[in-house]
Design a protein around this motif. Structure first.
Motif, PDB file in Angstrom:
ATOM      1  N   GLU A   1       0.369 -10.739  33.362  1.00 49.80           N
ATOM      2  CA  GLU A   1       1.815 -10.751  33.556  1.00 49.80           C
ATOM      3  C   GLU A   1       2.458 -10.614  32.178  1.00 49.80           C
ATOM      4  O   GLU A   1       2.239 -11.449  31.298  1.00 49.80           O
ATOM      5  CB  GLU A   1       2.248 -12.050  34.220  1.00 49.80           C
ATOM      6  N   ILE A   2       3.214  -9.532  31.994  1.00 49.09           N
ATOM      7  CA  ILE A   2       3.767  -9.216  30.676  1.00 49.09           C
ATOM      8  C   ILE A   2       5.263  -8.965  30.812  1.00 49.09           C
ATOM      9  O   ILE A   2       5.691  -8.176  31.658  1.00 49.09           O
ATOM     10  CB  ILE A   2       3.073  -7.961  30.090  1.00 49.09           C
ATOM     11  N   ASP A   3       6.036  -9.630  29.962  1.00 51.49           N
ATOM     12  CA  ASP A   3       7.488  -9.457  29.959  1.00 51.49           C
ATOM     13  C   ASP A   3       7.937  -8.387  28.968  1.00 51.49           C
ATOM     14  O   ASP A   3       8.951  -7.729  29.182  1.00 51.49           O
ATOM     15  CB  ASP A   3       8.189 -10.763  29.597  1.00 51.49           C
ATOM     16  N   VAL A   4       7.202  -8.255  27.861  1.00 47.94           N
ATOM     17  CA  VAL A   4       7.546  -7.323  26.791  1.00 47.94           C
ATOM     18  C   VAL A   4       6.270  -7.066  25.975  1.00 47.94           C
ATOM     19  O   VAL A   4       5.356  -7.889  25.991  1.00 47.94           O
ATOM     20  CB  VAL A   4       8.691  -7.894  25.911  1.00 47.94           C
TER      21      VAL A   4
ATOM     22  N   VAL B   1       7.836  -2.556  32.021  1.00 43.16           N
ATOM     23  CA  VAL B   1       7.752  -3.519  30.922  1.00 43.16           C
ATOM     24  C   VAL B   1       8.413  -2.925  29.679  1.00 43.16           C
ATOM     25  O   VAL B   1       8.022  -1.854  29.221  1.00 43.16           O
ATOM     26  CB  VAL B   1       6.276  -3.869  30.602  1.00 43.16           C
ATOM     27  N   PRO B   2       9.422  -3.599  29.127  1.00 45.04           N
ATOM     28  CA  PRO B   2      10.025  -3.116  27.888  1.00 45.04           C
ATOM     29  C   PRO B   2       8.998  -3.167  26.757  1.00 45.04           C
ATOM     30  O   PRO B   2       8.180  -4.091  26.687  1.00 45.04           O
ATOM     31  CB  PRO B   2      11.167  -4.091  27.615  1.00 45.04           C
TER      32      PRO B   2
ATOM     33  N   ALA C   1      17.190  -7.786  26.225  1.00 35.70           N
ATOM     34  CA  ALA C   1      18.554  -7.861  26.731  1.00 35.70           C
ATOM     35  C   ALA C   1      18.974  -6.573  27.452  1.00 35.70           C
ATOM     36  O   ALA C   1      19.843  -6.617  28.317  1.00 35.70           O
ATOM     37  CB  ALA C   1      19.523  -8.154  25.588  1.00 35.70           C
ATOM     38  N   ALA C   2      18.340  -5.463  27.100  1.00 32.61           N
ATOM     39  CA  ALA C   2      18.775  -4.164  27.660  1.00 32.61           C
ATOM     40  C   ALA C   2      18.394  -3.995  29.078  1.00 32.61           C
ATOM     41  O   ALA C   2      17.805  -4.300  29.865  1.00 32.61           O
ATOM     42  CB  ALA C   2      18.154  -3.022  26.860  1.00 32.61           C
TER      43      ALA C   2
END
Length: 112
Positions: free
Chosen positions: A43-46, A70-71, A111-112
């Motif tokens: 699980e990856i947020d960024v 994922v950003p 944030a984008a």
């Protein structure tokens, strides 16, 4: 947060900067194979991706992460000029970087 970086000292620097900001680290992945395994299963947020991993490009990993929404930010000694056309416009951390540059860049893409 996924870190993909083949230079151990730079990977440790990323870890220190991000752990000080209470980020949970996935990796670091030191090569494309490891990065794809983590990018597929974790699980990856960024993500922060070194462009050149011991002679291999990290763009397959970037494509996988982008497909998952994922950003990501690229890290490169060549800056954004070293990115192929399809990745131009993505955030890039030029090496060397400061901790403020890392945190500011990540804050902008999240944030984008």
């Amino acid at each position: 947060m996924l870190i993909v970086e083949d230079e151990a000292l730079i990977a440790m620097l990323f870890e220190d900067i991000l752990e000080d900001s209470s980020c949970q680290i996935v990796g670091p992945a030191m090569n494309v194979r490891q990065a794809i395994e983590l990018a597929t299963a974790a699980e990856i947020d960024v993500a922060v991706l070194d462009v050149n991993l011991n002679g291999e490009s990290s763009f397959p990993v970037a494509a996988l992460l982008a497909g998952r929404g994922v950003p990501l930010v690229f890290s490169s000694g060549y800056g954004s000029q070293g990115l192929p056309a399809e990745w131009q416009g993505r955030p890039t951390l030029p090496k060397p970087f400061t901790s403020d540059e890392v945190l500011d860049t990540l804050a902008r893409i999240v944030a984008a």
